[in-house]
Write an enzyme that holds these catalytic residues in place. Structure first.
Site, short mmCIF file in Angstrom:
data_model
loop_
_atom_site.label_atom_id
_atom_site.label_comp_id
_atom_site.label_asym_id
_atom_site.label_seq_id
_atom_site.Cartn_x
_atom_site.Cartn_y
_atom_site.Cartn_z
N ALA A 63 33.02 76.44 16.44
CA ALA A 63 31.62 76.83 16.64
C ALA A 63 31.51 77.82 17.80
O ALA A 63 32.23 77.72 18.80
CB ALA A 63 30.78 75.59 16.92
N GLY A 108 35.26 73.27 14.83
CA GLY A 108 34.62 73.47 13.54
C GLY A 108 35.47 74.26 12.56
O GLY A 108 35.35 74.06 11.34
N GLU A 111 37.66 71.78 11.05
CA GLU A 111 36.87 70.92 10.17
C GLU A 111 36.64 71.58 8.80
O GLU A 111 36.62 70.89 7.77
CB GLU A 111 35.55 70.56 10.84
CG GLU A 111 35.74 69.54 11.96
CD GLU A 111 34.50 69.34 12.80
OE1 GLU A 111 33.99 68.21 12.83
OE2 GLU A 111 34.04 70.31 13.44
N GLU A 131 36.66 69.47 21.19
CA GLU A 131 35.23 69.26 21.45
C GLU A 131 34.95 68.44 22.70
O GLU A 131 34.03 68.76 23.47
CB GLU A 131 34.56 68.60 20.23
CG GLU A 131 34.42 69.50 19.02
CD GLU A 131 35.60 69.43 18.07
OE1 GLU A 131 35.47 69.86 16.92
OE2 GLU A 131 36.67 68.91 18.49
#
Length: 260
Positions: A63, A108, A111, A131
């Site tokens: 992200a 992300g 992910e 994270e």
């Protein structure tokens, strides 16, 4: 374009295209990625999908922290929910989706890869969930999918320490299925998909669905689902082609029975 789309020889390639930002995921990129996934799903000429990134440094650094740092909590939640919708779509696209990790995959970005059926990684890449190191949570589905891929203990260690692992360790623990040199990554990805595309498309689709859905069921329920799908696929012409080819000791040819 922050996400590129192309098709060749029955395979759609979706590439994150922010190399100067290490293919970080901001809101426009996720929105564009969702559109490209629908394009691949609707394509009658693409039987499988490769999800990759441009450049050699990163598949995706995760992200976009600059975006997150100035977004409100509700905006962050909506951003994460969009990402969750995308990862769920990857899993339920109806076509094989393979992640070709051309470089580092963090947060992300990892992910997205975890939602794919298969992952191949370039040998120089590192993978991880950092994270917690910025006071965040793996909110795109990583807390669920990582444990299913590598086990609860290894997932806890990766998520709670925020430690990056190299490609060989990712292979050893089952996070990825193959390591390739950067120059051979896309060829290796295509080779895997061509092998799958030679099989009965109904059998491939139902096998994945039984595997994916079965993970959230009891053992008895999952086995029953597999039996139901076995009966369902037995009603297809490709089942007849495959079984007759086995009896005759020849290679089955499913090319005339492709399901669009």
């Amino acid at each position: 374009m922050t996400v590129l789309y192309g098709e060749s020889a029955g395979i759609a390639v979706i590439a994150l295209n922010r190399p100067d930002a290490l293919n970080a995921l901001d809101l426009p990129t996720l929105q564009r990625l969702e559109e490209m996934l629908e394009m691949a799903a609707d394509s009658s000429s693409a039987g499988a999908v490769i999800l990759t990134g441009t450049g050699t440094k990163a598949f995706s650094a995760g992200a976009d922290i600059r975006y997150l740092s100035q977004a409100s909590p509700l905006e962050v939640r909506d951003f994460a929910r969009l990402a969750v919708r995308i990862t769920n779509r990857i899993e339920n696209l109806g076509k094989v989706v393979l992640a070709a990790l051309n470089g580092h995959a963090f947060g992300g970005g990892l992910e997205l890869a975890e939602a794919c059926m298969i992952r191949i990684v370039a040998g120089h890449a590192k993978l991880g969930h950092p994270e917690v190191r910025i006071g965040a949570v793996a909110g795109f589905g990583g807390t669920t999918r990582l444990a299913r891929l590598v086990g609860k203990g290894r997932a806890a260690e990766m998520l709670l320490r925020g430690r990056a692992i190299d490609a060989e360790e990712a292979l050893r623990i089952g996070l990825v299925q193959q390591v390739a040199s950067p120059d051979e990554l896309m060829d290796a990805a295509r080779a895997v998909l061509y092998d799958i595309l030679e099989q009965s498309p109904e059998a491939v689709r139902l096998t994945w669905e039984a595997l994916h859905r079965g993970l959230s069921m009891t053992l008895e329920e999952s086995a029953g689902l597999g039996a139901d799908y076995f009966g369902l696929v037995a009603a297809t012409e490709n089942f007849r082609i495959g079984t007759q080819a086995f009896i005759k000791k020849v290679a089955p040819d499913y090319s005339l029975q492709r399901v669009e």
